[in-house]
Design an enzyme around this catalytic site. Structure first.
Site, PDB file in Angstrom:
ATOM      1  N   ARG A 136      15.394   1.237   6.123  1.00 44.84           N
ATOM      2  CA  ARG A 136      14.805  -0.076   6.420  1.00 44.84           C
ATOM      3  C   ARG A 136      15.179  -1.096   5.356  1.00 44.84           C
ATOM      4  O   ARG A 136      15.180  -0.815   4.168  1.00 44.84           O
ATOM      5  CB  ARG A 136      13.287   0.084   6.496  1.00 44.84           C
ATOM      6  CG  ARG A 136      12.545  -1.192   6.787  1.00 44.84           C
ATOM      7  CD  ARG A 136      11.225  -0.890   7.408  1.00 44.84           C
ATOM      8  NE  ARG A 136      10.213  -0.539   6.415  1.00 44.84           N
ATOM      9  CZ  ARG A 136       8.914  -0.377   6.721  1.00 44.84           C
ATOM     10  NH1 ARG A 136       8.505  -0.504   7.970  1.00 44.84           N
ATOM     11  NH2 ARG A 136       8.046  -0.062   5.788  1.00 44.84           N
TER      12      ARG A 136
ATOM     13  N   LYS B 167       4.769  -0.225  13.533  1.00 44.33           N
ATOM     14  CA  LYS B 167       3.551  -1.030  13.675  1.00 44.33           C
ATOM     15  C   LYS B 167       3.823  -2.522  13.499  1.00 44.33           C
ATOM     16  O   LYS B 167       3.374  -3.331  14.294  1.00 44.33           O
ATOM     17  CB  LYS B 167       2.496  -0.621  12.633  1.00 44.33           C
ATOM     18  CG  LYS B 167       1.872   0.738  12.868  1.00 44.33           C
ATOM     19  CD  LYS B 167       0.634   0.912  11.992  1.00 44.33           C
ATOM     20  CE  LYS B 167       0.913   0.849  10.501  1.00 44.33           C
ATOM     21  NZ  LYS B 167       1.713   1.962   9.975  1.00 44.33           N
TER      22      LYS B 167
ATOM     23  N   ARG C  93       3.935   8.459   0.719  1.00 45.00           N
ATOM     24  CA  ARG C  93       3.216   7.654   1.716  1.00 45.00           C
ATOM     25  C   ARG C  93       2.864   8.495   2.939  1.00 45.00           C
ATOM     26  O   ARG C  93       1.791   8.370   3.508  1.00 45.00           O
ATOM     27  CB  ARG C  93       4.059   6.445   2.135  1.00 45.00           C
ATOM     28  CG  ARG C  93       4.103   5.365   1.067  1.00 45.00           C
ATOM     29  CD  ARG C  93       5.165   4.345   1.369  1.00 45.00           C
ATOM     30  NE  ARG C  93       4.862   3.503   2.518  1.00 45.00           N
ATOM     31  CZ  ARG C  93       5.776   2.796   3.171  1.00 45.00           C
ATOM     32  NH1 ARG C  93       7.042   2.845   2.815  1.00 45.00           N
ATOM     33  NH2 ARG C  93       5.425   2.035   4.177  1.00 45.00           N
TER      34      ARG C  93
ATOM     35  N   ARG D 215      -7.334   2.362   7.018  1.00 44.98           N
ATOM     36  CA  ARG D 215      -6.456   3.474   6.657  1.00 44.98           C
ATOM     37  C   ARG D 215      -7.256   4.675   6.163  1.00 44.98           C
ATOM     38  O   ARG D 215      -6.663   5.699   5.843  1.00 44.98           O
ATOM     39  CB  ARG D 215      -5.520   3.022   5.546  1.00 44.98           C
ATOM     40  CG  ARG D 215      -4.088   2.754   6.015  1.00 44.98           C
ATOM     41  CD  ARG D 215      -3.317   2.450   4.774  1.00 44.98           C
ATOM     42  NE  ARG D 215      -1.898   2.501   4.836  1.00 44.98           N
ATOM     43  CZ  ARG D 215      -1.110   1.487   5.143  1.00 44.98           C
ATOM     44  NH1 ARG D 215      -1.614   0.354   5.551  1.00 44.98           N
ATOM     45  NH2 ARG D 215       0.188   1.602   5.050  1.00 44.98           N
TER      46      ARG D 215
ATOM     47  N   ARG E  21      12.558  -2.231   0.148  1.00 40.16           N
ATOM     48  CA  ARG E  21      11.229  -2.230  -0.482  1.00 40.16           C
ATOM     49  C   ARG E  21      11.097  -1.049  -1.439  1.00 40.16           C
ATOM     50  O   ARG E  21      11.527   0.049  -1.108  1.00 40.16           O
ATOM     51  CB  ARG E  21      10.140  -2.119   0.600  1.00 40.16           C
ATOM     52  CG  ARG E  21       9.675  -3.444   1.130  1.00 40.16           C
ATOM     53  CD  ARG E  21       8.787  -3.315   2.345  1.00 40.16           C
ATOM     54  NE  ARG E  21       7.706  -2.327   2.209  1.00 40.16           N
ATOM     55  CZ  ARG E  21       6.805  -2.104   3.173  1.00 40.16           C
ATOM     56  NH1 ARG E  21       6.854  -2.791   4.307  1.00 40.16           N
ATOM     57  NH2 ARG E  21       5.863  -1.213   3.016  1.00 40.16           N
TER      58      ARG E  21
HETATM   59  P1  AMP Z   1       2.127  -1.260   4.766  1.00 40.38           P
HETATM   60  O1  AMP Z   1       2.989  -2.455   4.713  1.00 40.38           O
HETATM   61  O2  AMP Z   1       1.029  -1.363   5.795  1.00 40.38           O
HETATM   62  O3  AMP Z   1       2.891   0.034   4.874  1.00 40.38           O
HETATM   63  O4  AMP Z   1       1.338  -1.185   3.363  1.00 40.38           O
HETATM   64  C1  AMP Z   1       2.041  -1.057   2.148  1.00 40.38           C
HETATM   65  C2  AMP Z   1       1.111  -0.532   1.049  1.00 40.38           C
HETATM   66  O5  AMP Z   1       0.000  -1.431   0.871  1.00 40.38           O
HETATM   67  C3  AMP Z   1       0.457   0.809   1.323  1.00 40.38           C
HETATM   68  O6  AMP Z   1       1.316   1.902   1.006  1.00 40.38           O
HETATM   69  C4  AMP Z   1      -0.768   0.748   0.426  1.00 40.38           C
HETATM   70  O7  AMP Z   1      -0.416   0.955  -0.941  1.00 40.38           O
HETATM   71  C5  AMP Z   1      -1.183  -0.710   0.559  1.00 40.38           C
HETATM   72  N1  AMP Z   1      -2.141  -0.889   1.694  1.00 40.38           N
HETATM   73  C6  AMP Z   1      -1.952  -1.623   2.832  1.00 40.38           C
HETATM   74  N2  AMP Z   1      -3.014  -1.552   3.647  1.00 40.38           N
HETATM   75  C7  AMP Z   1      -3.916  -0.741   3.023  1.00 40.38           C
HETATM   76  C8  AMP Z   1      -5.214  -0.250   3.363  1.00 40.38           C
HETATM   77  N3  AMP Z   1      -5.815  -0.574   4.524  1.00 40.38           N
HETATM   78  N4  AMP Z   1      -5.835   0.569   2.463  1.00 40.38           N
HETATM   79  C9  AMP Z   1      -5.264   0.910   1.301  1.00 40.38           C
HETATM   80  N5  AMP Z   1      -4.042   0.498   0.926  1.00 40.38           N
HETATM   81  C10 AMP Z   1      -3.356  -0.313   1.764  1.00 40.38           C
END
Ligand code: AMP
Length: 217
Positions: A127, A13, A171, A88, A160
């Site tokens: 990653r 993404k 996740r 999400r 990360r």
């Molecule tokens: P990402 O970089 O999009 O994978 O987001 C990393 C982490 O941020 C996720 O595993 C969640 O803990 C938090 N996060 C990001 N976007 C959201 C969302 N829309 N709702 C809830 N938690 C989020």
């Protein structure tokens, strides 16, 4: 063009979002990036989000909805936006619909990047991300020229904490329980644009652009 980019963690993404945002000149709004920035800057938001992120859990809806609504009132989003990592959950999607409707806007399309779960674990565990500029590498498929150092800015490459194996599994489980229902939600509203994300980055990208152009006619 008002877009949402959907797909499991590791679907690509972030990479696709950067390109799409350049192509259509719309801001790339990543809630994950917003939280990581808040943690880096030690803000109150960062302190709230950190424990959820480290465990691979979702940050509570009311927190996320608040920051996105605020971001979407900024003038650079008037000509369109690309949401990456939001919504999400179904309540987040409903809140987004309501917010857009109240502001006389609506979504153009929801791009769903589909990838098999086994491929996702391999992608995520390898990653590496530049701590300075955010560039993304992969130990097997896209290594940096010098190990541990960013090709672009010579920043340090990090793994990360939420890309460690145990957190990845969580996740993905969270994705299937809470985010996958969104696919049906957007299919029903006729916005869903499914894309096979198991191909080369460029191929996936070309298909997304082609489909979006068709839809925007
Ligand atoms: P990402 O970089 O999009 O994978 O987001 C990393 C982490 O941020 C996720 O595993 C969640 O803990 C938090 N996060 C990001 N976007 C959201 C969302 N829309 N709702 C809830 N938690 C989020």
């Amino acid at each position: 063009m008002n877009l949402v980019l959907l797909g499991p963690p590791g679907a690509g993404k972030g990479t696709q979002a950067e390109r799409i945002s350049k192509e259509f000149q719309i801001p790339h709004i990543s809630t994950g990036d917003m939280f990581r920035e808040a943690i880096k800057n030690r803000t109150a938001l960062g302190a709230q989000a950190e424990k959820y992120m480290a465990a691979g859990e979702l940050v509570p809806d009311e927190i996320v909805i608040g920051i996105v609504a605020e971001r979407l009132t900024q003038p650079d989003t008037a000509g369109g936006f690309l949401l990456d990592g939001f919504p999400r959950t179904v309540p987040q999607a409903q809140a987004l619909d309501k917010f857009l409707e109240e502001n006389g806007r609506s979504l153009t399309a929801v791009v769903n990047i589909e990838v098999d779960p086994e491929i996702l674990v391999a992608r995520l565990s390898g990653r590496r991300v530049c701590a300075t500029c955010g560039a993304v590498y992969h130990v097997a498929t896209k290594p940096s020229k010098e190990p541990g150092i960013c090709d672009l800015c010579r920043g340090e490459l990090i793994h990360r904490t939420d890309d460690q194996e145990a957190t990845i599994k969580n996740r993905l489980a969270v994705y299937h329980a809470q985010t996958a229902p969104l696919v049906q939600y957007y299919r029903e509203s006729g916005l869903l644009l499914p894309v096979n994300g198991e191909r080369a980055i460029d191929e996936v990208y070309q298909e997304i652009v082609r489909e979006l152009r068709n839809r925007d006619r």
